[in-house]
Design a protein around this motif. Sequence first.
Motif, mmCIF file in Angstrom:
data_model
loop_
_atom_site.group_PDB
_atom_site.id
_atom_site.type_symbol
_atom_site.label_atom_id
_atom_site.label_comp_id
_atom_site.label_asym_id
_atom_site.label_seq_id
_atom_site.Cartn_x
_atom_site.Cartn_y
_atom_site.Cartn_z
ATOM 1 N N VAL A 10 21.295 15.106 -18.394
ATOM 2 C CA VAL A 10 21.187 15.351 -19.835
ATOM 3 C C VAL A 10 19.704 15.468 -20.169
ATOM 4 N N GLN A 11 19.385 15.941 -21.367
ATOM 5 C CA GLN A 11 17.990 16.036 -21.779
ATOM 6 C C GLN A 11 17.591 14.870 -22.660
ATOM 7 N N ILE A 12 16.311 14.499 -22.571
ATOM 8 C CA ILE A 12 15.737 13.530 -23.499
ATOM 9 C C ILE A 12 15.560 14.250 -24.827
ATOM 10 N N ASP A 13 15.837 13.576 -25.921
ATOM 11 C CA ASP A 13 15.699 14.142 -27.265
ATOM 12 C C ASP A 13 14.266 13.926 -27.738
ATOM 13 N N GLY A 14 13.404 14.920 -27.506
ATOM 14 C CA GLY A 14 12.022 14.832 -27.967
ATOM 15 C C GLY A 14 11.036 14.598 -26.840
ATOM 16 N N ASP A 15 9.891 13.991 -27.206
ATOM 17 C CA ASP A 15 8.806 13.756 -26.258
ATOM 18 C C ASP A 15 9.179 12.692 -25.233
ATOM 19 N N PHE A 16 8.774 12.925 -24.001
ATOM 20 C CA PHE A 16 8.881 11.938 -22.941
ATOM 21 C C PHE A 16 7.456 11.672 -22.465
ATOM 22 N N GLU A 17 7.055 10.395 -22.443
ATOM 23 C CA GLU A 17 5.692 10.044 -22.045
ATOM 24 C C GLU A 17 5.674 9.084 -20.865
ATOM 25 N N GLY A 18 6.714 9.115 -20.068
ATOM 26 C CA GLY A 18 6.739 8.314 -18.855
ATOM 27 C C GLY A 18 7.415 6.971 -19.043
ATOM 28 N N PHE A 19 7.119 6.079 -18.117
ATOM 29 C CA PHE A 19 7.718 4.750 -18.081
ATOM 30 C C PHE A 19 6.656 3.707 -18.382
ATOM 31 N N ASP A 20 7.078 2.586 -18.954
ATOM 32 C CA ASP A 20 6.171 1.483 -19.253
ATOM 33 C C ASP A 20 7.004 0.212 -19.293
ATOM 34 N N ASP A 21 7.063 -0.452 -20.444
ATOM 35 C CA ASP A 21 7.817 -1.686 -20.587
ATOM 36 C C ASP A 21 8.784 -1.537 -21.756
ATOM 37 N N GLU A 22 10.070 -1.663 -21.514
ATOM 38 C CA GLU A 22 11.107 -1.551 -22.541
ATOM 39 C C GLU A 22 11.016 -0.243 -23.322
ATOM 40 N N VAL A 23 10.795 0.861 -22.619
ATOM 41 C CA VAL A 23 10.746 2.177 -23.264
ATOM 42 C C VAL A 23 12.156 2.569 -23.679
ATOM 43 N N LEU A 24 12.286 3.098 -24.885
ATOM 44 C CA LEU A 24 13.572 3.549 -25.399
ATOM 45 C C LEU A 24 13.707 5.044 -25.137
ATOM 46 N N PHE A 25 14.840 5.435 -24.577
ATOM 47 C CA PHE A 25 15.116 6.843 -24.301
ATOM 48 C C PHE A 25 16.303 7.283 -25.142
ATOM 49 N N LYS A 26 16.075 8.210 -26.054
ATOM 50 C CA LYS A 26 17.153 8.804 -26.842
ATOM 51 C C LYS A 26 17.528 10.107 -26.157
ATOM 52 N N LEU A 27 18.807 10.237 -25.795
ATOM 53 C CA LEU A 27 19.259 11.416 -25.076
ATOM 54 C C LEU A 27 19.988 12.378 -26.009
ATOM 55 N N MET A 28 20.013 13.640 -25.613
ATOM 56 C CA MET A 28 20.640 14.693 -26.435
ATOM 57 C C MET A 28 22.140 14.475 -26.622
ATOM 58 N N ASP A 29 22.771 13.668 -25.780
ATOM 59 C CA ASP A 29 24.203 13.412 -25.943
ATOM 60 C C ASP A 29 24.471 12.294 -26.952
ATOM 61 N N GLY A 30 23.392 11.789 -27.611
ATOM 62 C CA GLY A 30 23.547 10.761 -28.640
ATOM 63 C C GLY A 30 23.472 9.339 -28.115
ATOM 64 N N THR A 31 23.325 9.147 -26.818
ATOM 65 C CA THR A 31 23.239 7.797 -26.273
ATOM 66 C C THR A 31 21.785 7.330 -26.232
ATOM 67 N N TYR A 32 21.631 6.010 -26.219
ATOM 68 C CA TYR A 32 20.314 5.368 -26.118
ATOM 69 C C TYR A 32 20.289 4.493 -24.884
ATOM 70 N N TRP A 33 19.181 4.560 -24.170
ATOM 71 C CA TRP A 33 18.978 3.752 -22.973
ATOM 72 C C TRP A 33 17.603 3.122 -23.068
ATOM 73 N N ILE A 34 17.457 1.924 -22.522
ATOM 74 C CA ILE A 34 16.169 1.242 -22.552
ATOM 75 C C ILE A 34 15.766 0.886 -21.125
ATOM 76 N N GLN A 35 14.485 1.038 -20.842
ATOM 77 C CA GLN A 35 13.966 0.694 -19.524
ATOM 78 C C GLN A 35 14.148 -0.805 -19.313
ATOM 79 N N ASP A 36 14.731 -1.179 -18.207
ATOM 80 C CA ASP A 36 15.161 -2.559 -17.976
ATOM 81 C C ASP A 36 14.232 -3.346 -17.053
ATOM 82 N N GLN A 37 13.166 -2.723 -16.574
ATOM 83 C CA GLN A 37 12.230 -3.407 -15.684
ATOM 84 C C GLN A 37 10.873 -2.737 -15.845
ATOM 85 N N TYR A 38 9.812 -3.529 -15.858
ATOM 86 C CA TYR A 38 8.481 -2.953 -16.043
ATOM 87 C C TYR A 38 8.091 -2.062 -14.860
ATOM 88 N N PHE A 39 7.667 -0.867 -15.180
ATOM 89 C CA PHE A 39 7.099 0.062 -14.212
ATOM 90 C C PHE A 39 6.303 1.070 -15.016
#
Length: 145
Positions: A10-39
């Motif tokens: 699926v595509q990310i909805d908008g800008d993607f700026e990589g990974f960090d700590d607890e980054v929120l990812f809004k996807l084009m399918d309407g789902t939300y995912w959060i980074q679960d480990q620091y990287f």
Amino acid sequence: MSNYGLVKTVQIDGDFEGFDDEVLFKLMDGTYWIQDQYFYWYHYSYCPRVNILRDNGRFYLQVEGQNQIVPIRQIFDVVESQINGEFKGWEGETVYELTNGQVWQQCTYNYEYTYSYMPEALIYSVGGGYKMKVEGTSADVRRVK
């Protein structure tokens, strides 16, 4: 990669700026995912295609064409609204009213100035508290009203 099973692409909805700590990812399918480990990994892309992978009951996110993957978890209690008026960043105990009538206050110190008028605001739960993401910045918040 052979241990990972592909759940969906699926595509990310908008800008993607990589990974960090607890980054929120809004996807084009309407789902939300959060980074679960620091990287930390910086990579800018606009609406990149990503793979949601699964291995041993955990989910992972990988940007297509890149090798880096991070563990993620899906979140469901996301508030999408706009700041009702000016957004001037974070000052420590900043209070913002949203266009949906909710009022949220910054609850941990973080100073960051950025200006925008009526920007989109996303509020989501992170391990016992909430974060508000506005204009690429975020702060810990609590609901006042």
